[in-house]
Write a protein that holds these residues in place. Structure first.
Motif, short mmCIF file in Angstrom:
data_model
loop_
_atom_site.label_atom_id
_atom_site.label_comp_id
_atom_site.label_asym_id
_atom_site.label_seq_id
_atom_site.Cartn_x
_atom_site.Cartn_y
_atom_site.Cartn_z
N GLY A 181 0.81 -1.21 0.00
CA GLY A 181 0.00 0.00 0.00
C GLY A 181 0.85 1.26 0.00
N THR A 193 -5.50 -5.17 4.45
CA THR A 193 -5.77 -4.86 3.04
C THR A 193 -6.60 -3.59 2.91
N PHE A 235 -5.37 -0.32 0.81
CA PHE A 235 -6.15 0.36 -0.22
C PHE A 235 -6.42 1.81 0.18
N TRP A 277 -3.32 3.97 -0.55
CA TRP A 277 -3.23 4.19 -1.99
C TRP A 277 -4.28 5.21 -2.44
N THR A 278 -5.51 5.05 -1.98
CA THR A 278 -6.59 5.95 -2.36
C THR A 278 -6.31 7.37 -1.89
N THR A 285 -11.07 6.15 -5.91
CA THR A 285 -11.62 4.80 -5.74
C THR A 285 -11.99 4.19 -7.08
N ILE A 323 -8.73 3.15 -8.96
CA ILE A 323 -8.08 1.96 -8.41
C ILE A 323 -8.90 0.72 -8.69
N SER A 324 -10.21 0.80 -8.51
CA SER A 324 -11.05 -0.37 -8.76
C SER A 324 -11.05 -0.75 -10.24
N GLU A 366 -7.61 -2.41 -10.89
CA GLU A 366 -7.53 -3.76 -10.33
C GLU A 366 -8.35 -4.74 -11.18
#
Length: 206
Positions: free
Chosen positions: A67, A130, A134, A137-138, A160, A163-164, A167
């Motif tokens: 992260g 986790t 996240f 990172w966010t 968000t 990143i989503s 991923e």
């Protein structure tokens, strides 16, 4: 992934780094403590010394490292852009993966995502690790977007989304053994991200 950052560090740091690398390739379940020690070129006895909490502690620290690494990469990507925009920043986030997959194949994914899939329902501490990774990172990405002129009230939501999307595209690229999911994501999401800019870009802080 950040091989240079692990070189020259002590056995503890190398084992955390190695755990992240093995998790991103094989998942948590298939990553053994002995595998980590061998990858890090560390004495087996050092595992118990540095990680008295066993594999769970090591996994959680590897997730936290990932992260922080992702957050630092955001700052580096933005600093390297001659004219920073949200779409260009997202393109750099995507390029990190497409470059890796073109050079070394599709074996690796995100260690935070891998730990989430393997442990979110079975290990509370790892699920929390986790979520925190996240979050780190966010937060870094939201700050970068705000500095580019995205209103602060929207920056976190867009971070968000970025990143989503990334991923999911990584997962699809690995499944198909093809980078098109990643390149399509960058191309289609870019205009939406840039449309969110309403303020004059701010100079980076820190």
């Amino acid at each position: 992934m950040a091989e240079a950052e692990a070189s020259g560090h002590g056995p503890r740091e190398r084992m955390v780094f190695s755990a992240a690398q093995l998790i991103r390739r094989d998942g948590v379940t298939s990553t053994g403590m002995r595998d980590v020690a061998a990858h890090a070129r560390a004495p087996r006895g050092s595992l118990q010394h540095y990680f008295p909490g066993g594999k769970e502690q090591l996994v959680n620290e590897a997730v936290a490292w990932a992260g922080r690494y992702a957050g630092k990469r955001i700052a580096r990507f933005r600093a390297a852009l001659p004219e920073p925009t949200p779409s260009r920043l997202f393109a750099e986030m995507v390029r990190q993966w497409t470059d890796e997959y073109e050079k070394t194949g599709f074996a690796g994914g995100c260690p935070v995502a891998a730990a989430t899939v393997d442990c979110a329902q079975s290990t509370t501490a790892t699920r929390e690790a986790t979520a925190a990774a996240f979050g780190t990172w966010t937060e870094a990405l939201a700050q970068a977007l705000a500095e580019m002129g995205v209103p602060e009230g929207r920056a976190s939501a867009l971070a968000t989304l970025m990143i989503s999307t990334l991923e999911g595209a990584v997962l699809m690229a690995r499944s198909a053994q093809d980078n098109r999911a990643l390149t399509n994501a960058a191309r289609e999401l870019g205009p939406l991200l840039d449309s969110a800019v309403v303020n004059a870009p701010q100079p980076p802080t820190g």
